[in-house]
Design an enzyme around this catalytic site. Structure first.
Site, PDB file in Angstrom:
ATOM      1  N   LYS A 254      49.337  35.800  32.741  1.00 27.79           N
ATOM      2  CA  LYS A 254      48.156  35.111  33.256  1.00 27.79           C
ATOM      3  C   LYS A 254      47.274  34.552  32.153  1.00 27.79           C
ATOM      4  O   LYS A 254      46.514  33.611  32.385  1.00 27.79           O
ATOM      5  CB  LYS A 254      47.352  36.050  34.158  1.00 27.79           C
ATOM      6  CG  LYS A 254      48.056  36.338  35.482  1.00 27.79           C
ATOM      7  CD  LYS A 254      47.217  37.219  36.378  1.00 27.79           C
ATOM      8  CE  LYS A 254      47.932  37.473  37.703  1.00 27.79           C
ATOM      9  NZ  LYS A 254      47.154  38.343  38.608  1.00 27.79           N
ATOM     10  N   ARG A 255      47.372  35.102  30.949  1.00 27.15           N
ATOM     11  CA  ARG A 255      46.523  34.567  29.886  1.00 27.15           C
ATOM     12  C   ARG A 255      46.994  33.188  29.420  1.00 27.15           C
ATOM     13  O   ARG A 255      46.259  32.463  28.753  1.00 27.15           O
ATOM     14  CB  ARG A 255      46.464  35.541  28.703  1.00 27.15           C
ATOM     15  CG  ARG A 255      47.733  35.634  27.876  1.00 27.15           C
ATOM     16  CD  ARG A 255      47.515  36.553  26.674  1.00 27.15           C
ATOM     17  NE  ARG A 255      48.683  36.648  25.826  1.00 27.15           N
ATOM     18  CZ  ARG A 255      49.695  37.452  26.037  1.00 27.15           C
ATOM     19  NH1 ARG A 255      49.697  38.260  27.092  1.00 27.15           N
ATOM     20  NH2 ARG A 255      50.726  37.492  25.202  1.00 27.15           N
TER      21      ARG A 255
END
Length: 489
Positions: A254-255
């Site tokens: 997700k980063r």
């Protein structure tokens, strides 16, 4: 081998992931190009995490992307059912066959015993695997375990000293030694089959000819090949596509950006942009062109152009592609897609009258060249809504201090007040009149008008800005600017 049959078989434990969508796309493209069949299954045997909500998300996301299937969930077909939990008798039947032939056995080891064995192997620097404690239990030993209340799993008996070769269509020949695998569980103690076992039965009975999936499944393939051979079932061809990494070369997370298709849909990405982006994650197009419609991809896609090396997820490239498709789409389509974002931000209210829709359409036409995602339209539209303009920078203040500014703004104000109609074409005429009458270069005229109307030195073309704001709002902002900023020292 005959007609190609491929499948996408996700586990419905969450929304459709970027990697899963790419696997589905590659399977879909191969099937469509070769006149084959594409099947959608649900591997829902993770009873704790699987849900119909996740299955619905996967189905809706695939359809949103334009990926359709010929057999499977919600479509049906002669090889159903297409959920693993509805196929349990089939798995039991083949497990019994393996038990009868001595190719599988009951294992009564507890989780604690297995964990201790795993730790011991790791401490010795060996590959963690099952060492076969229950391989040769007598009937009396089995009965004793059962009296003690132990519920057995069923383990596959991995042949000794055997080299398992995977002839991978992407990676070439990959070999595994059976000693490194260890006897593995095919049916858990609750009667639910494991992935490596159920997928073999499903692929064989559904006559799957090609299995195209992520590289992370390559290590599972030797177990599956051994099961095909033990059961006398035809093996499909395998193609394991590269991992998707973030720009820092670590595993996609997700980063690096959202990992689910629905998150990109909700952020205002177009399905054709996602499709175009996904196919470039691990597939090299012939030639220099990188812009492809789904129909064009069906014509040019081939497995021999799928790369072995990891693909890098580049969010900026996705935004670039999305911007391209936003500009290529009709104004009506993009306006309709943009309206929900403006509503959510409180910038547009119901009802959307024909007049309001025409205004929104003009706004979209004015700003869409600067959009990487439709959600970004909110920031561009805010400047059109509020009338108390604040200067964004020292640069804007310096523009208003230039000596020609009072004359330019007063002339603009007077001409604007006299106009009966204010649209894009009349605005272009007005701008030409201003430069002609002031005998000034465009920047000396246009920049102070922009700053007076928006407080910014960059933004929407003025010939769009005037009709978007409308005559009365332009006059109101000009008066506000003259009162609050032209008197500043």
């Amino acid at each position: 081998m005959g007609k190609i049959r491929v499948r996408f078989a996700p586990s419905p434990t969450g929304p459709l992931h970027i990697g899963g969508a790419r696997s589905a796309l590659f399977n879909y493209l191969l099937a469509r190009q070769q006149g084959g069949t594409f099947i959608l299954r649900s591997e829902d045997t993770d009873l704790e995490r699987s849900s119909l909500e996740s299955e619905r998300n996967i189905i809706d996301s695939l359809r949103w992307l334009g990926i359709t299937w010929d057999e499977g969930l919600e479509v049906g077909g002669e090889y159903g059912p297409y959920r693993q939990t509805e196929r349990l008798p089939l798995y039991q039947e083949y497990a019994q066959k393996l038990l009868t032939n001595g190719q599988a056995y009951y294992c009564y080891c507890t989780e604690e015993e297995l964990e201790n064995e795993r730790k011991s192997l790791v401490e010795r620097g060996e590959n963690p695997r099952y060492l076969g404690k229950c391989r040769a239990l007598t009937l009396a030993e089995r009965q004793a375990f059962e009296r003690a209340g132990r519920k057995p799993t069923i383990r596959f008996r991995v042949p000794d000293k055997q080299t398992v070769v995977v002839n991978d269509l992407v990676r070439g020949q990959v070999s595994f030694e059976s000693e490194t695998i260890g006897d593995f569980v095919i049916v858990k103690s609750d009667g639910i089959p494991t992935y490596n076992y159920a997928v073999v039965i499903d692929d064989a009975l559904m006559k799957i000819t090609h299995v195209i999936r992520g590289e992370e499944h390559l290590s599972n393939t030797p177990r599956q090949i051994l099961l095909y051979e033990a059961l006398g079932l035809p093996k499909p061809e395998f193609a394991h596509v590269s991992l998707i990494l973030g720009k820092d070369r670590s595993k996609m997370s997700k980063r690096h950006g959202a990992t689910s298709i629905v998150a990109y849909q909700e952020a205002g990405y177009l399905p054709e942009a996602l499709i175009n982006f996904l196919v470039l994650l691990g597939w090299a197009p012939p030639g220099e062109n990188e812009i492809f419609s789904l129909d064009e991809l069906i014509q040019v896609f081939s497995l021999d152009r799928v790369a072995k090396n990891p693909a890098v997820f580049d969010l900026e490239k996705l935004k670039w592609l999305n911007g391209h498709y936003i500009r290529q789409s009709s104004l009506d389509r993009i306006t309709n897609l943009a309206i929900p974002f403006l509503k959510q931000a409180g910038l547009v209210e119901e009802p959307i009258t024909p007049e309001k829709y025409a205004w929104l359409k003009l706004v979209v036409e004015a700003v869409r060249d600067r959009l990487g995602a439709l959600s970004e339209i909110v920031e561009h539209v805010k400047i059109f809504i509020h009338d108390e303009i604040s200067l964004e920078s020292d640069e804007a203040r310096e523009v208003l201090r230039e000596e020609q500014v009072p004359v330019v703004l007063e002339l603009f104000k007077s001409k604007l007040a006299a106009m009966d109609r204010l649209d894009v074409e009349s605005s272009k005429v007005l701008l030409k009149q201003l430069t002609k009458e002031t005998k000034l270069g465009g920047k000396k005229v246009y920049m102070p008008i922009r700053v007076a109307l928006t407080g910014q030195t960059h933004g929407t073309d003025l010939y769009y800005l005037f009709p978007i704001l409308g005559r009365d709002r332009c006059l109101k902002r000009l008066t506000y600017c003259q009162k609050h900023y032209l008197t500043l020292e």
